[in-house]
Design an enzyme around this catalytic site. Structure first.
Site, PDB file in Angstrom:
ATOM      1  N   HIS A 196       0.839  -1.204   0.000  1.00  0.00           N
ATOM      2  CA  HIS A 196       0.000   0.000   0.000  1.00  0.00           C
ATOM      3  C   HIS A 196       0.874   1.256   0.000  1.00  0.00           C
ATOM      4  O   HIS A 196       0.581   2.235  -0.689  1.00  0.00           O
ATOM      5  CB  HIS A 196      -0.894   0.022   1.246  1.00  0.00           C
ATOM      6  CG  HIS A 196      -1.831  -1.142   1.350  1.00  0.00           C
ATOM      7  ND1 HIS A 196      -1.817  -1.997   2.420  1.00  0.00           N
ATOM      8  CD2 HIS A 196      -2.796  -1.598   0.520  1.00  0.00           C
ATOM      9  CE1 HIS A 196      -2.749  -2.921   2.247  1.00  0.00           C
ATOM     10  NE2 HIS A 196      -3.352  -2.695   1.095  1.00  0.00           N
ATOM     11  N   CYS A 232     -14.980 -17.518  -3.882  1.00  0.00           N
ATOM     12  CA  CYS A 232     -13.846 -17.404  -2.965  1.00  0.00           C
ATOM     13  C   CYS A 232     -14.056 -16.175  -2.087  1.00  0.00           C
ATOM     14  O   CYS A 232     -14.112 -15.045  -2.594  1.00  0.00           O
ATOM     15  CB  CYS A 232     -12.528 -17.287  -3.730  1.00  0.00           C
ATOM     16  SG  CYS A 232     -11.109 -16.971  -2.659  1.00  0.00           S
ATOM     17  N   CYS A 276      -8.449 -22.125  -4.446  1.00  0.00           N
ATOM     18  CA  CYS A 276      -8.058 -20.829  -4.984  1.00  0.00           C
ATOM     19  C   CYS A 276      -6.534 -20.737  -4.960  1.00  0.00           C
ATOM     20  O   CYS A 276      -5.913 -20.943  -3.899  1.00  0.00           O
ATOM     21  CB  CYS A 276      -8.662 -19.702  -4.138  1.00  0.00           C
ATOM     22  SG  CYS A 276      -7.978 -18.070  -4.518  1.00  0.00           S
ATOM     23  N   HIS A 323      -5.452 -17.945  -2.266  1.00  0.00           N
ATOM     24  CA  HIS A 323      -5.743 -18.107  -0.841  1.00  0.00           C
ATOM     25  C   HIS A 323      -5.629 -19.543  -0.338  1.00  0.00           C
ATOM     26  O   HIS A 323      -5.792 -19.789   0.869  1.00  0.00           O
ATOM     27  CB  HIS A 323      -7.141 -17.546  -0.536  1.00  0.00           C
ATOM     28  CG  HIS A 323      -7.244 -16.072  -0.764  1.00  0.00           C
ATOM     29  ND1 HIS A 323      -7.727 -15.531  -1.941  1.00  0.00           N
ATOM     30  CD2 HIS A 323      -6.905 -15.008   0.020  1.00  0.00           C
ATOM     31  CE1 HIS A 323      -7.682 -14.209  -1.866  1.00  0.00           C
ATOM     32  NE2 HIS A 323      -7.200 -13.865  -0.702  1.00  0.00           N
ATOM     33  N   LYS A 351       7.690 -13.935  -1.571  1.00  0.00           N
ATOM     34  CA  LYS A 351       6.394 -13.280  -1.674  1.00  0.00           C
ATOM     35  C   LYS A 351       5.930 -12.851  -0.285  1.00  0.00           C
ATOM     36  O   LYS A 351       6.064 -13.590   0.683  1.00  0.00           O
ATOM     37  CB  LYS A 351       5.376 -14.244  -2.293  1.00  0.00           C
ATOM     38  CG  LYS A 351       4.001 -13.644  -2.478  1.00  0.00           C
ATOM     39  CD  LYS A 351       3.049 -14.656  -3.105  1.00  0.00           C
ATOM     40  CE  LYS A 351       1.648 -14.072  -3.248  1.00  0.00           C
ATOM     41  NZ  LYS A 351       0.707 -15.038  -3.853  1.00  0.00           N
TER      42      LYS A 351
END
Length: 502
Positions: A42, A148, A165, A168, A317
């Site tokens: 962000h 999802c 998914c 997730h 990640k």
């Protein structure tokens, strides 16, 4: 792009801009999802957008910089319930943390939109839904699919990996209900045409090519609501048992932020957006869904989509499960706002993926800020301490050429959303200035012409630095104060003390 006559800025005399000739410039970030506190991703987007906004202001443009938070949806409601509080209390807390980034990162946004704001946001969301409905692009049908919660969207079998998914790592829920749908399929050709003709520009080029590939495969209609009994936390669609789904609720923030549905004078002034700055994980929604909605509502398209990449942490990640989510407030508190802004803007490619590590941040700080910008400002103000430079002073053609060259390079790179290259161009001007000091060696004879030329270089460097590192620029400005066309120089203390990396 640089304005005509920019070479005149190489002299001490500042040019006055005519307010009547101001261009409007409207830039937005995506709105962060309110399921957790701000993280480094962000912060990256916010700082990039801020640098662009500040740069355009430095050109004399009238700028509106909008950011905000997406507060609705099933996921937020579930997280709030798990915390034992209402969704409203939960998002109020999260929203305040995102607002705190403004001070921590020296952001200059003009508007902060919240999708739970019934006065500022809801009128725009309702109006655009009605426009789509009037155009015949909203219809109702029974739908059964795999949903999802984490993504807050329906997935197909081909989207899954081992039945889960891929993002997730959870099996989606089977959902069967009657929802409103938007006729996205109707607009594939028109979106293709808009992108092909440059009416909607997508940068970098690789993302444009991907969007065109999606369009060539055709588009399917998308769900535009959820049953209120399933998703009670959101904007209720009047006269129905449905809650507005994320596409109409969240994407409409870009128009509601500038008055759509509540202040048409404001809206007509600012829209269309000049830039939507977004991450690559959500660019399909912005390049396909959003333009189709605007076309249906008969509203102009945004001019540019600038798409940045992801930030990994020490090569991995970023993930809560790995415990490597970085708190931007902690970095800013430990190393200062300039350190984090400089790292984001120079180390991280604006149009691609980048990596964060504390070790690299400290190295960048010491090399670029302590030994670089800080030392450059100290050298010049120490050597020139006490002198005054008149607005009539003209530096040598060589000095003017380098300043104009830096300005042109920065303008080119900023137009292409290559902020990291703009920063490199700025640092090259600093290196030229350092080289000029070493060549002329003014400490030997205090040559007044050379010293005044160095002050010009520092002043122009600092002017160009201001959009990127505003706090550092303010500190440097204290050593080269200008009043009535005269610059007075005083010695600066080190503005970036070296960090000893233990």
């Amino acid at each position: 792009m640089p304005k005509k006559g920019i070479a005149k800025k190489a002299s001490i005399k500042s040019s006055k801009k005519n307010p009547a000739k101001k261009r409007k410039f409207y830039i937005t970030t995506s709105i962060a999802y309110a399921n957790g506190a701000p993280h480094i991703g962000h912060a990256l987007e916010a700082v990039q957008a801020d640098a662009i906004a500040r740069y355009r202001r430095s050109l004399g443009d009238e700028v509106f910089f909008s950011t905000g938070i997406d507060e609705h949806g099933d996921k937020v409601n579930r997280v709030a319930q798990a915390s034992g509080i209402t969704a409203k209390i939960f998002v109020d807390d999260i929203s305040s943390k995102f607002k705190d980034l403004k001070k921590a990162l020296s952001l200059s946004w003009d508007g902060f939109i919240r999708t739970s704001d019934k006065k500022k946001h809801w009128p725009g969301a309702y109006k655009i839904f009605k426009k789509l409905e009037d155009a015949g692009d909203i219809y109702k049908k029974e739908y059964k699919g795999l949903y999802c919660v984490g993504c807050e969207k329906f997935l197909t079998e081909k989207d899954l990996e081992d039945g889960k998914c891929p993002l997730h790592k959870k099996e989606p829920e089977e959902v069967a209900e009657e929802n409103y749908f938007f006729r996205l399929s109707r607009y594939a050709g028109k979106i293709n045409e808009a992108i092909s003709k440059g009416k909607l520009k997508i940068l970098p080029e690789i993302r444009k090519n991907e969007v065109m590939s999606f369009l060539s495969e055709g588009l399917e209609d998308i769900s535009f609501s959820r049953a209120a009994k399933s998703v009670p936390w959101g904007i209720p669609i009047k006269g129905t048992d449905q809650t507005m789904y994320v596409w109409c609720d969240a994407l409409s923030n870009y128009v509601s932020a500038v008055g759509y549905g509540r202040d048409e004078t404001m809206f007509s002034h600012w829209w269309p957006a000049d830039v939507h700055l977004i991450g690559k994980d959500i660019y399909r929604f912005h390049a396909l869904f959003w333009p189709a909605m605007l076309m249906s509502a008969k509203l102009p398209l945004p001019k540019n989509l600038y798409i940045h990449g992801f930030v990994s942490i020490d090569g991995q990640k970023m993930s809560k499960s790995l415990g490597n989510v970085i708190d931007p407030f902690e970095i800013a508190k430990k190393y200062g706002t300039d350190a984090i802004r400089h790292y984001f803007l120079r180390e991280i490619p604006s149009d691609g993926d980048g990596d964060y590590s504390e070790k690299k941040l400290v190295q960048r700080y010491n090399d670029d800020l302590a030994k670089g910008i800080g030392n450059f400002a100290s050298r010049i103000t120490n050597l020139s301490n006490g002198i005054s430079v008149s607005s009539r002073f003209e530096p040598s053609p060589k000095i003017k050429k380098e300043i104009v060259r830096a300005e042109k390079r920065i303008a080119k790179h900023m137009a292409e959303f290559r902020i990291h290259d703009a920063m490199n161009a700025l640092m090259d001007l600093m290196k030229f200035g350092d080289g000029y000091i070493n060549e002329k060696q003014p400490w030997k004879n205090r040559d007044q012409k050379v010293l005044k030329e160095l002050v010009v270089i520092l002043r122009e460097f600092n002017r160009m630095l201001s959009p990127f590192l505003p706090d550092a620029a303010k500190k440097i400005a204290k050593g080269i104060t200008e009043d009535k066309g005269t610059i007075k120089v005083k010695k600066l203390k080190p503005i970036f003390p070296r960090i000893e990396n233990k």
